[in-house]
Motif scaffolding. Sequence first.
Motif, PDB file in Angstrom:
ATOM      1  N   CYS A 156       0.842  -1.196   0.000  1.00 15.68           N
ATOM      2  CA  CYS A 156       0.000   0.000   0.000  1.00 15.68           C
ATOM      3  C   CYS A 156       0.879   1.249   0.000  1.00 15.68           C
ATOM      4  CB  CYS A 156      -0.890   0.028   1.240  1.00 15.68           C
ATOM      5  SG  CYS A 156      -1.970  -1.412   1.434  1.00 15.68           S
ATOM      6  N   ALA A 157       0.499   2.227  -0.782  1.00 11.15           N
ATOM      7  CA  ALA A 157       1.142   3.530  -0.689  1.00 11.15           C
ATOM      8  C   ALA A 157       0.722   4.180   0.624  1.00 11.15           C
ATOM      9  CB  ALA A 157       0.734   4.400  -1.873  1.00 11.15           C
ATOM     10  N   SER A 158       1.622   4.975   1.220  1.00  9.90           N
ATOM     11  CA  SER A 158       1.314   5.575   2.522  1.00  9.90           C
ATOM     12  C   SER A 158       0.055   6.438   2.454  1.00  9.90           C
ATOM     13  CB  SER A 158       2.503   6.406   3.007  1.00  9.90           C
ATOM     14  OG  SER A 158       2.818   7.428   2.068  1.00  9.90           O
ATOM     15  N   GLY A 159      -0.185   7.069   1.310  1.00  8.99           N
ATOM     16  CA  GLY A 159      -1.368   7.902   1.165  1.00  8.99           C
ATOM     17  C   GLY A 159      -2.664   7.119   1.079  1.00  8.99           C
ATOM     18  N   ASP A 160      -2.568   5.792   0.919  1.00  5.15           N
ATOM     19  CA  ASP A 160      -3.765   4.952   0.838  1.00  5.15           C
ATOM     20  C   ASP A 160      -4.148   4.353   2.187  1.00  5.15           C
ATOM     21  OD1 ASP A 160      -4.048   5.426  -1.850  1.00  5.15           O
ATOM     22  OD2 ASP A 160      -2.978   3.619  -2.471  1.00  5.15           O
ATOM     23  N   ILE A 161      -3.374   4.662   3.238  1.00  5.12           N
ATOM     24  CA  ILE A 161      -3.639   4.097   4.561  1.00  5.12           C
ATOM     25  C   ILE A 161      -4.021   5.208   5.533  1.00  5.12           C
ATOM     26  CG2 ILE A 161      -2.634   2.884   6.531  1.00  5.12           C
ATOM     27  CD1 ILE A 161      -3.176   1.094   4.151  1.00  5.12           C
ATOM     28  N   LEU A 162      -5.123   4.995   6.239  1.00 12.13           N
ATOM     29  CA  LEU A 162      -5.573   5.915   7.285  1.00 12.13           C
ATOM     30  C   LEU A 162      -5.432   5.215   8.630  1.00 12.13           C
ATOM     31  CD1 LEU A 162      -7.012   8.553   8.210  1.00 12.13           C
ATOM     32  CD2 LEU A 162      -9.172   7.316   7.907  1.00 12.13           C
ATOM     33  N   ALA A 163      -4.633   5.804   9.524  1.00 14.49           N
ATOM     34  CA  ALA A 163      -4.463   5.263  10.876  1.00 14.49           C
ATOM     35  C   ALA A 163      -5.284   6.098  11.850  1.00 14.49           C
ATOM     36  CB  ALA A 163      -2.994   5.276  11.279  1.00 14.49           C
ATOM     37  N   THR A 164      -5.990   5.419  12.760  1.00 17.17           N
ATOM     38  CA  THR A 164      -6.828   6.098  13.754  1.00 17.17           C
ATOM     39  C   THR A 164      -6.453   5.603  15.143  1.00 17.17           C
ATOM     40  OG1 THR A 164      -8.656   6.251  12.170  1.00 17.17           O
ATOM     41  CG2 THR A 164      -9.187   6.570  14.496  1.00 17.17           C
ATOM     42  N   ALA A 165      -6.050   6.516  16.023  1.00 15.12           N
ATOM     43  CA  ALA A 165      -5.710   6.169  17.404  1.00 15.12           C
ATOM     44  C   ALA A 165      -6.986   6.134  18.240  1.00 15.12           C
ATOM     45  CB  ALA A 165      -4.735   7.186  17.974  1.00 15.12           C
ATOM     46  N   ILE A 166      -7.116   5.104  19.090  1.00 12.87           N
ATOM     47  CA  ILE A 166      -8.339   4.909  19.872  1.00 12.87           C
ATOM     48  C   ILE A 166      -7.976   4.698  21.342  1.00 12.87           C
ATOM     49  CG2 ILE A 166     -10.432   3.523  20.147  1.00 12.87           C
ATOM     50  CD1 ILE A 166     -10.106   2.685  17.218  1.00 12.87           C
ATOM     51  N   VAL A 167      -8.778   5.282  22.225  1.00 10.76           N
ATOM     52  CA  VAL A 167      -8.646   5.091  23.669  1.00 10.76           C
ATOM     53  C   VAL A 167      -9.957   4.502  24.180  1.00 10.76           C
ATOM     54  CG1 VAL A 167      -8.097   6.169  25.880  1.00 10.76           C
ATOM     55  CG2 VAL A 167      -7.191   7.141  23.761  1.00 10.76           C
ATOM     56  N   GLY A 168      -9.858   3.520  25.070  1.00  9.62           N
ATOM     57  CA  GLY A 168     -11.081   2.919  25.583  1.00  9.62           C
ATOM     58  C   GLY A 168     -10.793   1.928  26.684  1.00  9.62           C
ATOM     59  N   ARG A 169     -11.630   0.902  26.711  1.00 10.69           N
ATOM     60  CA  ARG A 169     -11.512  -0.112  27.754  1.00 10.69           C
ATOM     61  C   ARG A 169     -11.080  -1.447  27.154  1.00 10.69           C
ATOM     62  NH1 ARG A 169     -15.564   3.460  29.124  1.00 10.69           N
ATOM     63  NH2 ARG A 169     -15.196   4.424  31.169  1.00 10.69           N
ATOM     64  N   GLN A 170     -10.755  -2.382  28.014  1.00 10.77           N
ATOM     65  CA  GLN A 170     -10.162  -3.638  27.576  1.00 10.77           C
ATOM     66  C   GLN A 170     -11.062  -4.405  26.612  1.00 10.77           C
ATOM     67  OE1 GLN A 170      -9.060  -6.237  30.789  1.00 10.77           O
ATOM     68  NE2 GLN A 170      -7.725  -7.503  29.497  1.00 10.77           N
ATOM     69  N   ASP A 171     -12.376  -4.238  26.753  1.00  9.83           N
ATOM     70  CA  ASP A 171     -13.301  -4.974  25.891  1.00  9.83           C
ATOM     71  C   ASP A 171     -13.452  -4.348  24.505  1.00  9.83           C
ATOM     72  OD1 ASP A 171     -14.703  -2.692  26.467  1.00  9.83           O
ATOM     73  OD2 ASP A 171     -16.423  -3.698  27.384  1.00  9.83           O
ATOM     74  N   GLY A 172     -12.691  -3.283  24.235  1.00 14.53           N
ATOM     75  CA  GLY A 172     -12.759  -2.647  22.927  1.00 14.53           C
ATOM     76  C   GLY A 172     -13.770  -1.530  22.832  1.00 14.53           C
ATOM     77  N   THR A 173     -14.388  -1.177  23.958  1.00 11.88           N
ATOM     78  CA  THR A 173     -15.332  -0.060  23.974  1.00 11.88           C
ATOM     79  C   THR A 173     -14.563   1.254  24.058  1.00 11.88           C
ATOM     80  OG1 THR A 173     -16.955  -1.421  25.138  1.00 11.88           O
ATOM     81  CG2 THR A 173     -17.299   0.966  25.163  1.00 11.88           C
ATOM     82  N   GLU A 174     -14.852   2.179  23.166  1.00 15.11           N
ATOM     83  CA  GLU A 174     -14.170   3.471  23.193  1.00 15.11           C
ATOM     84  C   GLU A 174     -14.672   4.302  24.371  1.00 15.11           C
ATOM     85  OE1 GLU A 174     -13.902   5.583  19.487  1.00 15.11           O
ATOM     86  OE2 GLU A 174     -14.063   3.729  18.316  1.00 15.11           O
ATOM     87  N   ALA A 175     -13.784   5.144  24.919  1.00 15.34           N
ATOM     88  CA  ALA A 175     -14.144   5.992  26.051  1.00 15.34           C
ATOM     89  C   ALA A 175     -13.378   7.303  25.964  1.00 15.34           C
ATOM     90  CB  ALA A 175     -13.847   5.289  27.370  1.00 15.34           C
ATOM     91  N   GLU A 176     -13.987   8.363  26.517  1.00 15.93           N
ATOM     92  CA  GLU A 176     -13.361   9.680  26.505  1.00 15.93           C
ATOM     93  C   GLU A 176     -12.853  10.099  27.877  1.00 15.93           C
ATOM     94  OE1 GLU A 176     -16.234  12.351  24.926  1.00 15.93           O
ATOM     95  OE2 GLU A 176     -16.068  11.580  22.872  1.00 15.93           O
ATOM     96  N   SER A 177     -13.318   9.438  28.939  1.00 16.18           N
ATOM     97  CA  SER A 177     -12.862   9.781  30.291  1.00 16.18           C
ATOM     98  C   SER A 177     -12.778   8.517  31.135  1.00 16.18           C
ATOM     99  CB  SER A 177     -13.811  10.797  30.939  1.00 16.18           C
ATOM    100  OG  SER A 177     -15.097  10.235  31.107  1.00 16.18           O
ATOM    101  N   PHE A 178     -11.930   8.589  32.175  1.00 15.41           N
ATOM    102  CA  PHE A 178     -11.672   7.416  33.006  1.00 15.41           C
ATOM    103  C   PHE A 178     -11.680   7.834  34.475  1.00 15.41           C
ATOM    104  CE2 PHE A 178      -9.890   6.806  28.864  1.00 15.41           C
ATOM    105  CZ  PHE A 178     -10.230   5.504  28.538  1.00 15.41           C
ATOM    106  N   ALA A 179     -12.323   7.006  35.282  1.00 12.82           N
ATOM    107  CA  ALA A 179     -12.418   7.291  36.711  1.00 12.82           C
ATOM    108  C   ALA A 179     -11.053   7.149  37.376  1.00 12.82           C
ATOM    109  CB  ALA A 179     -13.427   6.343  37.359  1.00 12.82           C
TER     110      ALA A 179
END
Length: 202
Positions: A67-90
């Motif tokens: 793949c050319a680098s311009g054909d790949i989109l990387a997305t950083a994700i933060v969440g919980r161990q089960d793969g659920t995305e989250a914006e804040s943490f207790a």
Amino acid sequence: MAAPRRTPQKRLSPQIYRRRRIVALTAVVLVLWAIISLISAVIGAIGAAFSGPTPSTAPTNVEGQQCASGDILATAIVGRQDGTEAESFATGEQPYIWFTIKNVGTVTCTFNAGPAVQFYTIRSGNDLIWTSRDCDRAGLLDQVVTLEPGQSVPSPTSPWERVRSSSTGCNAETQVPVEPGAYNLTVEVNGVLSDGNQFLLN
């Protein structure tokens, strides 16, 4: 006294006249060709002077190749161990980080997204808090995946222990815990850098 008698001039043969005509015609053609060539060269030079540079053809990716680098989109994700995305943490809750890569091109291609070429970075403002470059990276391997157009592939989740990193390591056993506040996660995968993903630690 009688005038001297002129010797009659010998008339040239038709073959000689024909040859002379051919030579004359050839000379005219050569002169015309030289004039036309000169005019064409001048017009070409003027056109080149006023026209812009010829645009280069952008390389196209071929199906099945890397793949050319311009054909790949990387997305950083933060969440919980089960793969659920989250914006804040207790308080005391451990965030997990991962990423997805997506083929935004038009053909199927291969891309190395293995742990050896994954680099996470967490900042707070301009302050570098934690980077996986400080972790022990011995034994990390490449992993080539095949991506069809539009296909997105996630990485496994990894815990962030709410600590800083340094040249001595990146885990809670050796590093200093961070304070509550706003943080920003980015990931670089095989040279492809994601946008930032902001989250909050309480």
